[in-house]
Design an enzyme around this catalytic site. Structure first.
Site, PDB file in Angstrom:
ATOM      1  N   GLY A 124      53.036  40.420  -4.421  1.00 59.15           N
ATOM      2  CA  GLY A 124      54.378  40.812  -4.842  1.00 59.15           C
ATOM      3  C   GLY A 124      54.487  40.935  -6.353  1.00 59.15           C
ATOM      4  O   GLY A 124      53.503  41.192  -7.057  1.00 59.15           O
ATOM      5  N   GLY A 147      59.484  41.198  -3.754  1.00 60.75           N
ATOM      6  CA  GLY A 147      58.690  41.617  -4.897  1.00 60.75           C
ATOM      7  C   GLY A 147      58.467  43.110  -4.996  1.00 60.75           C
ATOM      8  O   GLY A 147      58.384  43.662  -6.100  1.00 60.75           O
ATOM      9  N   THR A 200      60.234  31.916  -4.476  1.00 65.55           N
ATOM     10  CA  THR A 200      59.435  31.964  -5.699  1.00 65.55           C
ATOM     11  C   THR A 200      60.116  31.014  -6.646  1.00 65.55           C
ATOM     12  O   THR A 200      61.320  30.795  -6.535  1.00 65.55           O
ATOM     13  CB  THR A 200      59.497  33.397  -6.282  1.00 65.55           C
ATOM     14  OG1 THR A 200      59.004  34.307  -5.316  1.00 65.55           O
ATOM     15  CG2 THR A 200      58.706  33.535  -7.571  1.00 65.55           C
ATOM     16  N   ARG A 202      48.549  40.944   0.556  1.00 65.40           N
ATOM     17  CA  ARG A 202      49.781  41.511  -0.027  1.00 65.40           C
ATOM     18  C   ARG A 202      50.113  40.736  -1.317  1.00 65.40           C
ATOM     19  O   ARG A 202      50.113  39.519  -1.348  1.00 65.40           O
ATOM     20  CB  ARG A 202      50.917  41.396   0.977  1.00 65.40           C
ATOM     21  CG  ARG A 202      52.274  41.858   0.444  1.00 65.40           C
ATOM     22  CD  ARG A 202      53.070  40.720  -0.143  1.00 65.40           C
ATOM     23  NE  ARG A 202      54.369  41.141  -0.670  1.00 65.40           N
ATOM     24  CZ  ARG A 202      55.148  40.393  -1.413  1.00 65.40           C
ATOM     25  NH1 ARG A 202      54.798  39.170  -1.715  1.00 65.40           N
ATOM     26  NH2 ARG A 202      56.294  40.847  -1.856  1.00 65.40           N
TER      27      ARG A 202
HETATM   28  N1  GLY Z   1      59.001  37.546  -5.288  1.00 60.91           N
HETATM   29  C1  GLY Z   1      57.875  37.040  -4.636  1.00 60.91           C
HETATM   30  C2  GLY Z   1      57.167  38.001  -3.823  1.00 60.91           C
HETATM   31  O1  GLY Z   1      57.698  39.039  -3.446  1.00 60.91           O
HETATM   32  O2  GLY Z   1      56.033  37.744  -3.510  1.00 60.91           O
END
Ligand code: GLY
Length: 327
Positions: free
Chosen positions: A219, A243, A189, A217
């Site tokens: 996050g 996330g 990220t 999904r």
């Molecule tokens: N931190 C990014 C995610 O979990 O999608």
């Protein structure tokens, strides 16, 4: 708008934000706003095909589709915009900003976000690169699987995203992780926290989420309060890592609230880490946090020792790396 200079322009980012930070600092030095700089910085990373976990070239989901998430927040007004699970459009950070500025909503997802992108005049753009697809396929090979495996998708995604046990391969164990477990290598990220010369804060986060994830999904990155929060009175906070952890602990907003209670930046960050530790993260799961206050004080925090973050002020020629606090 006033030209009054109240702060030294400062950018704090995840380690992969170097190119974006340089571009954003140039904008800030020329009088640009924190919000414009945060968006620009993210766009630079989103457009970089060599960056495999954000924007163009991000790692596909279990079906081989790139789904993008992003959020942006304006610390002056607490206005925020976000998009999640967007397919077929680039620069999700700009789409997130459009949601903030051109709709009454904070978060649009999937089909709705894509329809909104079209209404905003964004052209469709395939986000898959050959290299990303090759990485997608290689993962199947590494795990002894195939995209056509006759098993439920949830099982396929779990086997593709699960941590690799390295006991047998005798590879390097990672400090702070159970022996032989490598931190998940498909989490990526980009975070940008920006303070402009007028003392305004903005935050921006963009990701393609966990590689090989179950479709849909989402996050922490597009969830205001989890992976992103920004309030001019106290500070800006953003997260990278698994996330699900930052969602469960409401990490970004929690750290801001700890600052609001009067804790120092380091104590607030440590308290946010303690919240994450209570979740008993699974093997290889980790969370990183960056934070920037209105006074330009910054810090990084992590559940895994040895991680760093990037910062740059208007007085620096180049971004520099700093260690994240890990306790
Ligand atoms: N931190 C990014 C995610 O979990 O999608």
């Amino acid at each position: 708008m006033t030209n009054r200079q109240t702060a030294i322009p400062t950018i704090v980012a995840s380690e992969n934000g170097r190119r974006g930070a340089r571009a954003a600092m140039e904008l800030l030095i020329n009088g640009g706003s924190a919000l414009d700089a945060a968006e620009l910085a993210c766009r630079v990373v989103e457009d970089d095909p060599a960056e495999h976990t954000v924007g163009y070239g991000g790692i596909p989901n279990a079906l081989g589709e790139v789904e993008l998430d992003a959020s942006i927040m304006d610390g002056r007004t607490l206005q925020a915009g976000a998009v999640a699970a967007v397919r077929g459009y680039g620069n999700p950070i700009t789409l997130a900003r459009r949601v903030m500025e051109r709709s009454p909503h904070v978060l649009l997802v999937g089909r709705g976000a894509e329809r909104f992108a079209a209404e905003m005049g964004q052209s469709r753009a395939d986000q898959q690169t050959e290299e990303a697809m090759q990485r997608w396929l290689t993962r199947f090979d590494e795990r002894g699987l195939s995209p056509d495996a006759p098993i439920p998708l949830r099982e396929l995604a779990a086997r593709l995203t699960g941590p690799i046990n390295l006991h047998d391969r005798n590879e390097d164990a990672i400090p702070g992780q159970p022996m032989g477990v490598k931190p998940l290598d498909m989490l990526g990220t980009v975070n940008f926290l920006v303070l402009d010369s007028r003392g305004a804060l903005a935050s921006a986060v963009s990701t393609s989420g966990i590689g090989w994830k179950y479709p849909g999904r989402v996050g922490d990155s597009p969830l205001i309060g989890a992976g992103n929060y920004c309030d001019n009175h106290y500070g800006a906070v953003a997260c990278t890592g698994m996330g699900e952890l930052a969602i469960r602990a409401a990490t970004a907003r929690s750290l801001i609230l700890y600052l609001r209670q009067g804790l120092s930046l380091h104590d607030a960050g440590r308290k946010a880490l303690a919240d994450l530790a209570r979740l008993d993260p699974g093997p290889g799961q980790y969370m990183n946090i960056v934070a920037l206050t209105p006074r330009g004080e910054h810090a990084g925090f992590t559940t895994v020792p040895g991680k760093r973050y990037l910062y740059m002020t208007a007085e620096m020629e180049e971004p520099a790396l700093a260690e994240r606090v890990a306790e």
